[in-house]
Design a protein around this motif. Structure first.
Motif, PDB file in Angstrom:
ATOM      1  N   LEU A 276       0.848  -0.645   0.332  1.00 41.04           N
ATOM      2  CA  LEU A 276       0.424   0.209   0.174  1.00 41.04           C
ATOM      3  C   LEU A 276       0.523   1.255  -0.356  1.00 41.04           C
ATOM      4  O   LEU A 276       0.718   2.124  -0.760  1.00 41.04           O
ATOM      5  CB  LEU A 276      -1.133  -0.079   1.431  1.00 41.04           C
ATOM      6  CG  LEU A 276      -2.025  -1.163   1.493  1.00 41.04           C
ATOM      7  CD1 LEU A 276      -3.014  -1.541   2.378  1.00 41.04           C
ATOM      8  CD2 LEU A 276      -3.373  -0.946  -0.183  1.00 41.04           C
ATOM      9  N   ARG A 277       2.162   1.344   0.452  1.00 47.10           N
ATOM     10  CA  ARG A 277       2.621   2.524   0.645  1.00 47.10           C
ATOM     11  C   ARG A 277       3.414   2.682  -0.582  1.00 47.10           C
ATOM     12  O   ARG A 277       4.167   4.035  -0.290  1.00 47.10           O
ATOM     13  CB  ARG A 277       3.929   2.404   1.817  1.00 47.10           C
ATOM     14  CG  ARG A 277       3.432   2.041   3.332  1.00 47.10           C
ATOM     15  CD  ARG A 277       2.980   4.032   3.874  1.00 47.10           C
ATOM     16  NE  ARG A 277       4.665   4.308   3.848  1.00 47.10           N
ATOM     17  CZ  ARG A 277       4.711   5.324   4.083  1.00 47.10           C
ATOM     18  NH1 ARG A 277       4.178   6.341   2.996  1.00 47.10           N
ATOM     19  NH2 ARG A 277       5.701   6.271   4.806  1.00 47.10           N
ATOM     20  N   SER A 278       4.219   1.518  -1.400  1.00 50.68           N
ATOM     21  CA  SER A 278       5.031   2.172  -2.158  1.00 50.68           C
ATOM     22  C   SER A 278       4.291   2.239  -3.561  1.00 50.68           C
ATOM     23  O   SER A 278       2.647   1.359  -3.954  1.00 50.68           O
ATOM     24  CB  SER A 278       5.867   0.957  -3.059  1.00 50.68           C
ATOM     25  OG  SER A 278       5.845  -0.040  -1.397  1.00 50.68           O
ATOM     26  N   LYS A 279       4.700   2.322  -4.484  1.00 48.14           N
ATOM     27  CA  LYS A 279       4.299   3.508  -5.920  1.00 48.14           C
ATOM     28  C   LYS A 279       4.328   2.285  -6.770  1.00 48.14           C
ATOM     29  O   LYS A 279       5.483   1.860  -6.894  1.00 48.14           O
ATOM     30  CB  LYS A 279       5.141   4.009  -6.565  1.00 48.14           C
ATOM     31  CG  LYS A 279       3.968   4.527  -7.754  1.00 48.14           C
ATOM     32  CD  LYS A 279       5.001   6.388  -8.315  1.00 48.14           C
ATOM     33  CE  LYS A 279       4.595   7.336  -9.174  1.00 48.14           C
ATOM     34  NZ  LYS A 279       4.995   8.105  -9.709  1.00 48.14           N
ATOM     35  N   ARG A 280       3.254   1.154  -7.500  1.00 50.02           N
ATOM     36  CA  ARG A 280       3.551   0.977  -8.871  1.00 50.02           C
ATOM     37  C   ARG A 280       2.976   2.094  -9.808  1.00 50.02           C
ATOM     38  O   ARG A 280       1.778   2.440  -9.669  1.00 50.02           O
ATOM     39  CB  ARG A 280       2.389  -0.399  -8.391  1.00 50.02           C
ATOM     40  CG  ARG A 280       2.858  -1.333  -6.964  1.00 50.02           C
ATOM     41  CD  ARG A 280       3.631  -1.964  -6.901  1.00 50.02           C
ATOM     42  NE  ARG A 280       4.328  -2.961  -5.977  1.00 50.02           N
ATOM     43  CZ  ARG A 280       5.173  -2.039  -5.254  1.00 50.02           C
ATOM     44  NH1 ARG A 280       5.944  -1.280  -5.443  1.00 50.02           N
ATOM     45  NH2 ARG A 280       5.242  -3.493  -4.485  1.00 50.02           N
ATOM     46  N   PRO A 281       3.086   0.764 -11.001  1.00 47.16           N
ATOM     47  CA  PRO A 281       2.560   1.218 -12.250  1.00 47.16           C
ATOM     48  C   PRO A 281       0.536   1.693 -12.298  1.00 47.16           C
ATOM     49  O   PRO A 281       0.590   2.349 -13.161  1.00 47.16           O
ATOM     50  CB  PRO A 281       2.778   0.471 -13.045  1.00 47.16           C
ATOM     51  CG  PRO A 281       4.319  -0.424 -12.598  1.00 47.16           C
ATOM     52  CD  PRO A 281       4.123  -0.635 -11.236  1.00 47.16           C
ATOM     53  N   TYR A 282       0.811   1.119 -11.321  1.00 48.02           N
ATOM     54  CA  TYR A 282      -0.984   1.065 -11.663  1.00 48.02           C
ATOM     55  C   TYR A 282      -1.801   1.728 -10.708  1.00 48.02           C
ATOM     56  O   TYR A 282      -3.061   1.653 -10.380  1.00 48.02           O
ATOM     57  CB  TYR A 282      -1.931  -0.133 -11.206  1.00 48.02           C
ATOM     58  CG  TYR A 282      -1.502  -1.315 -10.608  1.00 48.02           C
ATOM     59  CD1 TYR A 282      -2.178  -1.900  -9.392  1.00 48.02           C
ATOM     60  CD2 TYR A 282      -0.683  -2.428 -10.549  1.00 48.02           C
ATOM     61  CE1 TYR A 282      -1.484  -2.712  -8.527  1.00 48.02           C
ATOM     62  CE2 TYR A 282       0.287  -2.871  -9.876  1.00 48.02           C
ATOM     63  CZ  TYR A 282      -0.857  -3.477  -8.869  1.00 48.02           C
ATOM     64  OH  TYR A 282      -0.155  -3.918  -7.797  1.00 48.02           O
ATOM     65  N   ASN A 284      -0.443   4.948  -7.007  1.00 47.83           N
ATOM     66  CA  ASN A 284       0.485   5.763  -6.741  1.00 47.83           C
ATOM     67  C   ASN A 284       0.203   5.208  -4.941  1.00 47.83           C
ATOM     68  O   ASN A 284      -0.108   4.731  -3.797  1.00 47.83           O
ATOM     69  CB  ASN A 284      -0.644   7.379  -6.156  1.00 47.83           C
ATOM     70  CG  ASN A 284      -0.476   8.353  -7.921  1.00 47.83           C
ATOM     71  OD1 ASN A 284       0.138   7.333  -8.524  1.00 47.83           O
ATOM     72  ND2 ASN A 284      -1.045   8.478  -8.161  1.00 47.83           N
ATOM     73  N   GLU A 285       1.611   6.029  -4.196  1.00 45.09           N
ATOM     74  CA  GLU A 285       2.021   5.344  -2.720  1.00 45.09           C
ATOM     75  C   GLU A 285       1.280   6.438  -2.080  1.00 45.09           C
ATOM     76  O   GLU A 285       0.576   7.137  -1.833  1.00 45.09           O
ATOM     77  CB  GLU A 285       3.626   6.336  -3.185  1.00 45.09           C
ATOM     78  CG  GLU A 285       3.943   6.148  -1.554  1.00 45.09           C
ATOM     79  CD  GLU A 285       4.948   6.860  -1.607  1.00 45.09           C
ATOM     80  OE1 GLU A 285       6.044   7.398  -0.170  1.00 45.09           O
ATOM     81  OE2 GLU A 285       5.844   6.845  -2.693  1.00 45.09           O
TER      82      GLU A 285
END
Length: 330
Positions: A276-282, A284-285
């Motif tokens: 949940l804390r991390s940014k992913r391509p799909y 945001n953080e």
């Protein structure tokens, strides 16, 4: 080490332990004459020796182990049985023999334990390479989640309910093996594993198999080499059960509550928090406060209530770990 033991007759002897740094010894002749060669040194422990063949065996046993510092020097002087038995107890020499023996055995065991620990760390590091070589973010995810898990385990140990179960060894095993949680992803096809967008239902079913693959990989190693070490059992349990949910709605076995191994219940929260804390391509953080708002209502559903309670006391620690192991723009 024990430097020199020179015996030239088999009468009763009085020995003194001399501490390291000097090269000295006493020779004893049949007629009672002695010759002492020594530098400055003071006797540290007088004791009676009337069964010196055993002492020699033990001394040789101790002398066979390499060490960075000498242990002691034994100096033997002739005495009569009648005189010395009045002053010195045979119990002391038996105690000395016992301590020498225990010291030697302890040295061997410590050396073997250190070697085994190095081998374990090397094995884990090699396996982790299989999961984090694809991208930098995966490597940092492994670092963050193992530190989150360690913090949760330490906090949870303060709960009297877990004091016996969560030992120092348990915490170390969780910390060391948490990076293996997704080892099974090596068996997932790249188009699914590396897909930038959300998975379809069919793709998600395929992705679920990574826990089965991970468990099998580790279990095969346990069975093949008859491994009894707790760290391998911990690695298997985290890999197999970190997607189970406390209410029984997880996968693959739909385990419920305490049926889920504690190490997996701990890691489950650490893994979700980091996702949940991390940014992913799909996506945001998310900030820490928003993640807390999402995790707290899942107490007793997705997560063990005790683990959630521990998590809520570790806000600053989780923020710190997240910042320290954040992927920096290159």
């Amino acid at each position: 080490m024990i430097r020199k033991i020179l015996l030239q007759n088999r009468s009763f002897f009085l020995g003194s332990f001399y501490f390291p740094g000097q090269n000295e010894y006493t020779t004893v002749n049949q007629d009672g004459g002695t010759k002492l060669v020594r530098n400055s040194c003071s006797p540290a422990w007088p004791l009676s020796i009337h069964f010196f063949p055993t002492l020699i065996i033990i001394c040789r046993f101790c002398a066979s182990f390499p060490a960075s510092k000498p242990m002691a020097i034994v100096i033997l002087q002739q005495a009569t049985l009648e005189t010395r038995c009045k002053t010195y107890s045979t119990t002391l020499i038996l105690l000395a023999m016992f301590l020498c023996l225990i010291g030697g055995i302890s040295y061997i065991n410590l050396s073997r334990l250190q070697e085994k620990n190095r081998a374990q760390r090397a094995l884990i590091a090699s396996l982790v390479e299989l999961t984090d070589w694809r991208d930098q973010e995966t490597g940092q995810h492994l670092m963050r989640t193992k530190h989150y898990s360690k913090a949760l385990a330490k906090q949870l140990r303060k709960n009297p309910k877990y004091r016996k179960e969560i030992t120092t060894k348990f915490i170390k095993d969780v910390f060391d093996t948490a990076p293996l949680h997704d080892i099974g992803k090596v068996g997932i096809k790249d188009p699914i594993l590396l897909k930038p967008g959300k998975l379809t239902n069919e793709e998600f079913e395929e992705m679920k198999k990574h826990v089965l693959i991970g468990r099998q990989v580790i279990q095969d190693a346990i069975d093949k080499f008859d491994i009894q070490e707790s760290f391998m059992m911990t690695a298997r349990n985290i890999a197999a059960f970190h997607h189970e949910r406390y209410d029984g709605s997880g996968y693959l076995e739909a385990l419920k509550g305490p049926a889920i191994p504690l190490e997996a219940r701990i890691f489950a929260l650490a893994d979700v928090y980091d996702a949940l804390r991390s940014k992913r391509p799909y996506k945001n953080e998310m900030p820490h406060s928003q993640v807390v708002e999402m995790i707290q209502p899942e107490s007793g559903k997705h997560f063990d209530p005790d683990v959630v309670e521990a998590f809520l006391k570790l806000g600053d620690k989780f923020i710190e770990i997240s910042e320290v192991y954040r992927v920096r723009p290159s």
